[in-house]
Scaffold this motif. Structure first.
Motif, PDB file in Angstrom:
ATOM      1  N   TRP A   1       9.951  78.556 -15.151  1.00  0.00           N
ATOM      2  CA  TRP A   1      10.215  79.797 -14.415  1.00  0.00           C
ATOM      3  C   TRP A   1      11.690  79.907 -14.029  1.00  0.00           C
ATOM      4  CZ3 TRP A   1       5.426  78.476 -10.979  1.00  0.00           C
ATOM      5  CH2 TRP A   1       4.256  78.791 -11.693  1.00  0.00           C
ATOM      6  N   THR A   2      12.292  78.796 -13.665  1.00  0.00           N
ATOM      7  CA  THR A   2      13.714  78.818 -13.309  1.00  0.00           C
ATOM      8  C   THR A   2      14.565  79.152 -14.522  1.00  0.00           C
ATOM      9  OG1 THR A   2      13.241  77.101 -11.669  1.00  0.00           O
ATOM     10  CG2 THR A   2      15.548  77.529 -12.163  1.00  0.00           C
ATOM     11  N   GLN A   3      14.213  78.577 -15.662  1.00  0.00           N
ATOM     12  CA  GLN A   3      14.957  78.867 -16.892  1.00  0.00           C
ATOM     13  C   GLN A   3      14.821  80.344 -17.273  1.00  0.00           C
ATOM     14  OE1 GLN A   3      13.630  76.677 -20.332  1.00  0.00           O
ATOM     15  NE2 GLN A   3      15.515  77.027 -21.446  1.00  0.00           N
ATOM     16  N   LEU A   4      13.614  80.885 -17.115  1.00  0.00           N
ATOM     17  CA  LEU A   4      13.401  82.306 -17.415  1.00  0.00           C
ATOM     18  C   LEU A   4      14.215  83.200 -16.482  1.00  0.00           C
ATOM     19  CD1 LEU A   4       9.530  82.269 -18.007  1.00  0.00           C
ATOM     20  CD2 LEU A   4      11.300  82.562 -19.746  1.00  0.00           C
ATOM     21  N   MET A   5      14.348  82.805 -15.219  1.00  0.00           N
ATOM     22  CA  MET A   5      15.168  83.562 -14.269  1.00  0.00           C
ATOM     23  C   MET A   5      16.622  83.588 -14.716  1.00  0.00           C
ATOM     24  SD  MET A   5      13.359  82.004 -10.870  1.00  0.00           S
ATOM     25  CE  MET A   5      14.811  82.206  -9.865  1.00  0.00           C
TER      26      MET A   5
ATOM     27  N   GLN B   1      18.856  86.794 -15.827  1.00  0.00           N
ATOM     28  CA  GLN B   1      20.108  87.128 -15.147  1.00  0.00           C
ATOM     29  C   GLN B   1      21.249  87.316 -16.150  1.00  0.00           C
ATOM     30  OE1 GLN B   1      20.537  83.885 -12.312  1.00  0.00           O
ATOM     31  NE2 GLN B   1      19.711  85.129 -10.640  1.00  0.00           N
ATOM     32  N   LEU B   2      21.196  86.575 -17.246  1.00  0.00           N
ATOM     33  CA  LEU B   2      22.266  86.650 -18.246  1.00  0.00           C
ATOM     34  C   LEU B   2      22.056  87.774 -19.257  1.00  0.00           C
ATOM     35  CD1 LEU B   2      22.711  82.822 -18.925  1.00  0.00           C
ATOM     36  CD2 LEU B   2      24.328  84.323 -17.741  1.00  0.00           C
ATOM     37  N   THR B   3      20.789  88.073 -19.607  1.00  0.00           N
ATOM     38  CA  THR B   3      20.517  88.997 -20.712  1.00  0.00           C
ATOM     39  C   THR B   3      19.882  90.313 -20.266  1.00  0.00           C
ATOM     40  OG1 THR B   3      18.283  88.137 -21.112  1.00  0.00           O
ATOM     41  CG2 THR B   3      20.129  87.011 -22.214  1.00  0.00           C
TER      42      THR B   3
ATOM     43  N   TYR C   1      11.645  89.509 -10.083  1.00  0.00           N
ATOM     44  CA  TYR C   1      12.002  89.728  -8.676  1.00  0.00           C
ATOM     45  C   TYR C   1      12.989  88.655  -8.193  1.00  0.00           C
ATOM     46  CZ  TYR C   1      11.514  89.342  -3.598  1.00  0.00           C
ATOM     47  OH  TYR C   1      11.770  89.222  -2.252  1.00  0.00           O
ATOM     48  N   LEU C   2      12.683  87.386  -8.475  1.00  0.00           N
ATOM     49  CA  LEU C   2      13.556  86.306  -8.021  1.00  0.00           C
ATOM     50  C   LEU C   2      14.903  86.340  -8.739  1.00  0.00           C
ATOM     51  CD1 LEU C   2      11.006  83.353  -7.728  1.00  0.00           C
ATOM     52  CD2 LEU C   2      12.171  84.540  -5.864  1.00  0.00           C
ATOM     53  N   ALA C   3      14.881  86.696 -10.014  1.00  0.00           N
ATOM     54  CA  ALA C   3      16.141  86.790 -10.751  1.00  0.00           C
ATOM     55  C   ALA C   3      17.039  87.878 -10.171  1.00  0.00           C
ATOM     56  CB  ALA C   3      15.864  87.066 -12.234  1.00  0.00           C
TER      57      ALA C   3
ATOM     58  N   PRO D   1      15.311  83.798  -2.695  1.00  0.00           N
ATOM     59  CA  PRO D   1      15.788  85.174  -2.457  1.00  0.00           C
ATOM     60  C   PRO D   1      16.800  85.226  -1.315  1.00  0.00           C
ATOM     61  CG  PRO D   1      13.371  85.065  -2.520  1.00  0.00           C
ATOM     62  CD  PRO D   1      13.868  83.668  -2.427  1.00  0.00           C
ATOM     63  N   GLY D   2      17.794  86.033  -1.500  1.00  0.00           N
ATOM     64  CA  GLY D   2      18.784  86.231  -0.434  1.00  0.00           C
ATOM     65  C   GLY D   2      20.024  85.411  -0.636  1.00  0.00           C
ATOM     66  N   PRO D   3      21.051  85.643   0.163  1.00  0.00           N
ATOM     67  CA  PRO D   3      22.336  84.942   0.014  1.00  0.00           C
ATOM     68  C   PRO D   3      22.190  83.477   0.378  1.00  0.00           C
ATOM     69  CG  PRO D   3      22.296  86.226   2.047  1.00  0.00           C
ATOM     70  CD  PRO D   3      21.055  86.585   1.303  1.00  0.00           C
TER      71      PRO D   3
END
Length: 328
Positions: free
Chosen positions: A251-255, A259-261, A278-280, A325-327
């Protein structure tokens, strides 16, 4: 007799058709593609007294003894308990076997799986036998993670890669192996198994889809603050730790990929697509990268059989996941 898988046909012909065999083979590749079965077929072929073409005859004295588990020139070495290390004392037993004379007058054959389960002392104890096995001995080493092996072990073997079957071959086999499942379920299982058909069948037998649904539901509730970290960690404690870390790594890799593509077709299985997206969108990339680094580090500890507190590790995972999520 070990099962012959259709995707191994070319590899089997290559290995079983040799007129001379190396003293040690390292069969390596992803888990769940039939490497153990391939090694067992080759072991039977090497010990058979009257081979039938490329296969063992199944009828001679050696074949009957092997089938009964009483062949005196056959040695199988594996962890004494599932997911435990192979100990140096076990390897010393193997070394004593190797130096003995074959009782049936043919070859001696050793099967060791998984090679990466050996600790450093055990691996070093094996080196002499790998380099100069006594008599007509063939060692068949099976590894699911060859990157974890000592270079001195790998360099003493003929390394034979066992690749994943293609998706079409895997799905065709799964249709026969899991006739009660529909095509969508088989595709999902194959994805969860990283493309390994035998692993996909095993996951289905272990109820992985039900476990996955429980985890996905928990992750969604965590992000909505409808479930607490301790509550979820407790409800997941019976699940395989490595499976959970594999899912969170994925899931982290997919995020990161999204974010990149910004490619919505690359968000993975449908059950987590909206959460991943959502997380991305909400998590700064540096936090996602830090999460990925932490997950990979902890996953390596799990693989290395480190003495970990499972409940605390899961709680640490969930605390970090909830803070994405968030800064930050």
């Amino acid at each position: 007799m070990a099962e012959a898988y259709p995707w191994q046909q070319g590899l089997w012909q290559q290995m079983a058709g040799r007129t001379q065999h190396a003293h040690a083979y390292l069969l390596h590749g992803p888990a769940g593609i039939g490497k153990r079965a391939l090694a067992e077929r080759l072991m039977a072929r090497l010990l058979c007294q009257r081979p039938n073409g490329l296969d063992a005859c199944g009828e001679c004295k050696a074949c009957h003894l092997l089938a009964a588990g009483t062949h005196p020139d056959n040695f199988v070495l594996e962890p004494e308990e599932a997911d435990k290390a192979i100990k140096v004392d076990q390897v010393r037993e193997l070394v004593n076997f190797v130096v003995q004379t074959a009782q049936l007058g043919g070859r001696k054959v050793v099967l060791l799986e998984p090679v990466e389960a050996m600790n450093i002392n055990a691996a070093n104890a094996l080196l002499k036998s790998l380099e100069e096995p006594a008599g007509n001995t063939v060692l068949l080493l099976v590894s699911h993670q060859p990157s974890r092996l000592l270079p001195t072990v790998k360099s003493r073997c003929v390394q034979q890669a066992c690749p994943l079957p293609d998706e079409a071959a895997s799905l065709t086999w799964l249709a026969q192996a899991l006739p009660e499942s529909d095509e969508a379920e088989r595709r999902e299982l194959l994805t969860l198994a990283g493309g390994s058909p035998l692993a996909a069948r095993r996951l289905q037998q272990q109820g992985v889809r039900e476990q996955r649904a429980l985890v996905v539901d928990g992750v969604k509730k965590l992000l909505k603050q409808q479930a607490g970290v301790s509550q979820l960690a407790e409800s997941w404690k019976t699940m395989p730790m490595i499976m959970l870390f594999d899912w969170f790594c994925d899931w982290t890799q997919l995020m990161l990929r999204y974010q990149l593509t910004r490619d919505e077709d690359g968000l993975g299985l449908t059950d987590m697509r909206k959460v991943v997206q959502y997380l991305a969108d909400k998590a700064p990339q540096h936090k996602v990268l830090a999460m990925q680094d932490w997950l990979l580090m902890q996953r390596q500890k799990v693989l290395g059989k480190a003495n970990l507190n499972g409940a605390l590790l899961l709680e640490a995972l969930l605390v970090q996941w909830a803070s994405l999520p968030g800064p930050g």
